[in-house]
Structures are given as C-alpha cells and as structure tokens.
Design a protein around this motif. Structure first.
Motif, PDB file in Angstrom:
ATOM      1  N   ALA A 129       0.829  -1.213   0.000  1.00  0.00           N
ATOM      2  CA  ALA A 129       0.000   0.000   0.000  1.00  0.00           C
ATOM      3  C   ALA A 129       0.862   1.261   0.000  1.00  0.00           C
ATOM      4  CB  ALA A 129      -0.934  -0.006   1.217  1.00  0.00           C
ATOM      5  N   VAL A 130       1.878   1.313   0.861  1.00  0.00           N
ATOM      6  CA  VAL A 130       2.682   2.540   0.951  1.00  0.00           C
ATOM      7  C   VAL A 130       3.550   2.726  -0.295  1.00  0.00           C
ATOM      8  CG1 VAL A 130       2.663   2.634   3.477  1.00  0.00           C
ATOM      9  CG2 VAL A 130       4.485   1.372   2.313  1.00  0.00           C
ATOM     10  N   ILE A 131       4.086   1.628  -0.849  1.00  0.00           N
ATOM     11  CA  ILE A 131       4.885   1.733  -2.062  1.00  0.00           C
ATOM     12  C   ILE A 131       4.023   2.208  -3.231  1.00  0.00           C
ATOM     13  CG2 ILE A 131       6.166   0.409  -3.790  1.00  0.00           C
ATOM     14  CD1 ILE A 131       7.224  -1.338  -1.513  1.00  0.00           C
ATOM     15  N   SER A 132       2.846   1.618  -3.386  1.00  0.00           N
ATOM     16  CA  SER A 132       1.938   1.992  -4.473  1.00  0.00           C
ATOM     17  C   SER A 132       1.506   3.447  -4.361  1.00  0.00           C
ATOM     18  CB  SER A 132       0.706   1.084  -4.473  1.00  0.00           C
ATOM     19  OG  SER A 132       1.067  -0.261  -4.647  1.00  0.00           O
ATOM     20  N   THR A 133       1.210   3.887  -3.150  1.00  0.00           N
ATOM     21  CA  THR A 133       0.763   5.265  -2.931  1.00  0.00           C
ATOM     22  C   THR A 133       1.849   6.263  -3.279  1.00  0.00           C
ATOM     23  OG1 THR A 133      -0.753   4.565  -1.176  1.00  0.00           O
ATOM     24  CG2 THR A 133      -0.130   6.890  -1.227  1.00  0.00           C
ATOM     25  N   VAL A 134       3.077   5.988  -2.840  1.00  0.00           N
ATOM     26  CA  VAL A 134       4.194   6.893  -3.128  1.00  0.00           C
ATOM     27  C   VAL A 134       4.448   6.979  -4.638  1.00  0.00           C
ATOM     28  CG1 VAL A 134       6.704   7.168  -2.933  1.00  0.00           C
ATOM     29  CG2 VAL A 134       5.334   6.695  -0.902  1.00  0.00           C
ATOM     30  N   ILE A 135       4.442   5.837  -5.327  1.00  0.00           N
ATOM     31  CA  ILE A 135       4.663   5.830  -6.775  1.00  0.00           C
ATOM     32  C   ILE A 135       3.570   6.617  -7.487  1.00  0.00           C
ATOM     33  CG2 ILE A 135       4.715   4.372  -8.834  1.00  0.00           C
ATOM     34  CD1 ILE A 135       6.069   2.221  -7.158  1.00  0.00           C
ATOM     35  N   SER A 136       2.312   6.375  -7.103  1.00  0.00           N
ATOM     36  CA  SER A 136       1.180   7.053  -7.736  1.00  0.00           C
ATOM     37  C   SER A 136       1.253   8.564  -7.518  1.00  0.00           C
ATOM     38  CB  SER A 136      -0.135   6.498  -7.184  1.00  0.00           C
ATOM     39  OG  SER A 136      -1.242   7.192  -7.733  1.00  0.00           O
ATOM     40  N   ASN A 137       1.465   8.995  -6.292  1.00  0.00           N
ATOM     41  CA  ASN A 137       1.518  10.428  -5.987  1.00  0.00           C
ATOM     42  C   ASN A 137       2.681  11.112  -6.699  1.00  0.00           C
ATOM     43  OD1 ASN A 137      -0.693  10.115  -4.334  1.00  0.00           O
ATOM     44  ND2 ASN A 137       0.478  10.030  -2.434  1.00  0.00           N
ATOM     45  N   TYR A 138       3.823  10.444  -6.730  1.00  0.00           N
ATOM     46  CA  TYR A 138       5.007  11.039  -7.361  1.00  0.00           C
ATOM     47  C   TYR A 138       4.801  11.197  -8.866  1.00  0.00           C
ATOM     48  CZ  TYR A 138       9.974  12.016  -8.091  1.00  0.00           C
ATOM     49  OH  TYR A 138      11.173  12.612  -8.410  1.00  0.00           O
ATOM     50  N   PRO A 198       9.321   7.460  -9.689  1.00  0.00           N
ATOM     51  CA  PRO A 198      10.307   7.807  -8.657  1.00  0.00           C
ATOM     52  C   PRO A 198      11.401   6.760  -8.564  1.00  0.00           C
ATOM     53  CG  PRO A 198       8.355   6.891  -7.634  1.00  0.00           C
ATOM     54  CD  PRO A 198       8.040   7.048  -9.099  1.00  0.00           C
ATOM     55  N   GLY A 199      12.597   7.183  -8.160  1.00  0.00           N
ATOM     56  CA  GLY A 199      13.679   6.244  -7.928  1.00  0.00           C
ATOM     57  C   GLY A 199      13.463   5.492  -6.626  1.00  0.00           C
ATOM     58  N   LYS A 200      14.194   4.423  -6.451  1.00  0.00           N
ATOM     59  CA  LYS A 200      14.029   3.611  -5.253  1.00  0.00           C
ATOM     60  C   LYS A 200      14.443   4.354  -3.988  1.00  0.00           C
ATOM     61  CE  LYS A 200      14.492  -0.709  -7.793  1.00  0.00           C
ATOM     62  NZ  LYS A 200      15.313  -1.922  -8.042  1.00  0.00           N
ATOM     63  N   SER A 201      15.422   5.262  -4.128  1.00  0.00           N
ATOM     64  CA  SER A 201      15.830   6.066  -2.970  1.00  0.00           C
ATOM     65  C   SER A 201      14.690   6.962  -2.517  1.00  0.00           C
ATOM     66  CB  SER A 201      17.059   6.911  -3.327  1.00  0.00           C
ATOM     67  OG  SER A 201      18.163   6.097  -3.630  1.00  0.00           O
ATOM     68  N   THR A 202      13.964   7.523  -3.475  1.00  0.00           N
ATOM     69  CA  THR A 202      12.811   8.368  -3.141  1.00  0.00           C
ATOM     70  C   THR A 202      11.711   7.548  -2.484  1.00  0.00           C
ATOM     71  OG1 THR A 202      13.286   9.850  -4.996  1.00  0.00           O
ATOM     72  CG2 THR A 202      11.062   9.918  -4.088  1.00  0.00           C
ATOM     73  N   ILE A 203      11.450   6.361  -3.038  1.00  0.00           N
ATOM     74  CA  ILE A 203      10.423   5.490  -2.454  1.00  0.00           C
ATOM     75  C   ILE A 203      10.804   5.117  -1.020  1.00  0.00           C
ATOM     76  CG2 ILE A 203       9.238   3.274  -2.660  1.00  0.00           C
ATOM     77  CD1 ILE A 203       9.698   3.393  -5.665  1.00  0.00           C
ATOM     78  N   ALA A 204      12.080   4.800  -0.811  1.00  0.00           N
ATOM     79  CA  ALA A 204      12.546   4.430   0.530  1.00  0.00           C
ATOM     80  C   ALA A 204      12.386   5.592   1.503  1.00  0.00           C
ATOM     81  CB  ALA A 204      14.012   4.004   0.468  1.00  0.00           C
ATOM     82  N   GLU A 205      12.729   6.791   1.036  1.00  0.00           N
ATOM     83  CA  GLU A 205      12.624   7.966   1.904  1.00  0.00           C
ATOM     84  C   GLU A 205      11.180   8.266   2.274  1.00  0.00           C
ATOM     85  OE1 GLU A 205      13.798  12.741   1.784  1.00  0.00           O
ATOM     86  OE2 GLU A 205      14.488  11.386   0.210  1.00  0.00           O
ATOM     87  N   GLU A 206      10.285   8.130   1.301  1.00  0.00           N
ATOM     88  CA  GLU A 206       8.875   8.477   1.533  1.00  0.00           C
ATOM     89  C   GLU A 206       8.133   7.401   2.333  1.00  0.00           C
ATOM     90  OE1 GLU A 206       7.248  11.259   0.751  1.00  0.00           O
ATOM     91  OE2 GLU A 206       9.056  12.175  -0.078  1.00  0.00           O
ATOM     92  N   THR A 207       8.520   6.144   2.178  1.00  0.00           N
ATOM     93  CA  THR A 207       7.794   5.054   2.842  1.00  0.00           C
ATOM     94  C   THR A 207       8.395   4.656   4.188  1.00  0.00           C
ATOM     95  OG1 THR A 207       9.121   3.362   1.708  1.00  0.00           O
ATOM     96  CG2 THR A 207       7.079   4.085   0.626  1.00  0.00           C
ATOM     97  N   GLY A 208       9.684   4.935   4.380  1.00  0.00           N
ATOM     98  CA  GLY A 208      10.361   4.464   5.590  1.00  0.00           C
ATOM     99  C   GLY A 208      10.817   3.027   5.477  1.00  0.00           C
TER     100      GLY A 208
END
Length: 230
Positions: free
Chosen positions: A82-91, A99-109
């Motif tokens: 859920a958090v990965i999908s949300t971050v990708i969609s919003n970005y 988004p890059g994986k570093s961005t996904i990691a930063e946004e999702t924790g």
C-alpha cells in the motif's frame, strides 16, 4: 497489601523483555510462555515495529520472523504494498515520471532491499493474486456500464466494449474457435471491429455524427408516417 499480582506482572514483563533482547526469537524460546504472555509479546512487538524504519525495521522483522503468525506476515506485505503503491502514484501525478528507489525508501520508511524484493516478487505473492481476483470479479459490472454508453451511440464506448468482450472470450492456444464477427454493413461497405480499431478519433466522431443524424431523421420519418396514417 496485595503485592503478588504486581510481582507476577513484573516477572512476566521481564520474560518478554528478555525474549525481545534475543538476536532471534525461535519457537523453542516460546516454550513455557503462557498465552497471555504471548499476546503481550505480540502487542509490544507491534508497537516497536511501528516506530522502526529502514534497516532497523528489517532487522526486527528478521528477529521475530519465526514466531510471527501467517496473518501477521500478510498484514506486513499489504502495508508495504500500500505505501509503495501510494508513493509511486503520488510522485507520478506530481512529476510525471517514475520515482527512484531512494525516493520510495525515503517516503515510505522502508529499506532499499525491502523495496527491491517487493517490486521484483509482488506479482507472485498470494495477496496480490487475491487482489487481482477481486478486480476480475468487478469486471462484469464495468462491462455493463460500458455497454450502456455503447447502446446510447457512444462509438468509443462501443470500441472499448468490443475489445473487452474479445479479451474475455480469448481461448487458450490450440483451441479451435468458431469466431463470431461484429461488424456494420452500409450497402457494400463493411465496417468490421478490426477496421473500427484502426480509425482515428476524428473519423470515429464523424461516423458517430452521421449515425446520430441518421437515427434522428429516421425517427422523424417514422413519426411522419404515423401522422399520415392517423
């Protein structure tokens, strides 16, 4: 003064703290742990997990992996998804790029390894497969709605309807199918489903306008004939 319950509670809490202090908790470590103590252990582990991010979160999950029930593992997967999908969609909505994986990691924790593992293997996960089955279950309702628009003269909806029906009716390789062609014949000209797919939006709009006007004139003719007969 009743001090016995407090003493027992303190001993129980100490037992739980000792378990959480282990490098890895195994099923053998839970021998002699009562059901109430196991529930308290689970509650405390949940609270700890909620505060952790990145590699620390991965390490804690590895510590308790052997004693986690199956539903807890599924809950964790669903949360990650859920958090990965949300971050990708919003970005993508905001920036128009993935988004890059570093961005996904930063946004999702979540840690980079967790994200890598999820993106590579999520399609084979039972929870994802179950989720897709739920979407398939709703496909009939979507098809009904598309059919309503197509029946009202929407050429684009009609083209989408044909495509959806064609997808639903696809047969496995090696199966012999007696195909039923959907087409419109005007005098000696045949507009098949395949030809409609090849037309541009402008051409489809022109056909739609012609058909709409034709239907309108036909209704006027029928009305006139009814008046003459009356």
């Amino acid at each position: 003064m009743n001090t016995k319950p407090t003493t027992l509670a303190q001993l129980s809490n100490k037992k739980i703290d000792n378990l959480l202090a282990l490098e890895k908790i195994t099923l053998k470590d839970l021998e002699g742990v009562s059901d109430p103590e196991r529930r308290r252990l689970a509650n405390k582990a949940t609270k700890i997990l909620a505060k952790l991010t990145g590699t620390a979160r991965d390490n804690f999950l590895e510590k308790i992996e052997q004693v986690m029930p199956g539903h807890a593992k599924n809950d964790i997967w669903e949360y990650n998804h859920a958090v990965i999908s949300t971050v990708i969609s919003n970005y993508m909505h905001k920036h128009g790029v993935m988004p890059g994986k570093s961005t996904i990691a930063e946004e999702t924790g979540l840690s980079r390894p967790t994200i890598d593992k999820h993106l590579i293997a999520y399609r084979q996960h039972p929870e994802f497969i179950a989720e897709m089955e739920q979407f398939k279950l709703m496909s009939n309702q979507i098809l009904v709605n598309v059919f309503k628009y197509a029946s009202n003269g929407d050429i684009r909806a009609a083209r989408l309807y044909f495509e959806m029906v064609g997808t639903l009716n696809k047969q496995p390789a090696g199966t012999v199918v007696n195909a039923q062609n959907n087409y419109i014949q005007i005098n000696n000209t045949i507009l098949s489903q395949e030809k409609l797919k090849q037309l541009s939006d402008e051409q489809l709009t022109q056909i739609e306008n012609i058909v709409t006007k034709k239907e309108y004139r036909l209704s006027e003719t029928v009305a006139s004939q009814m008046l003459l007969r009356s």
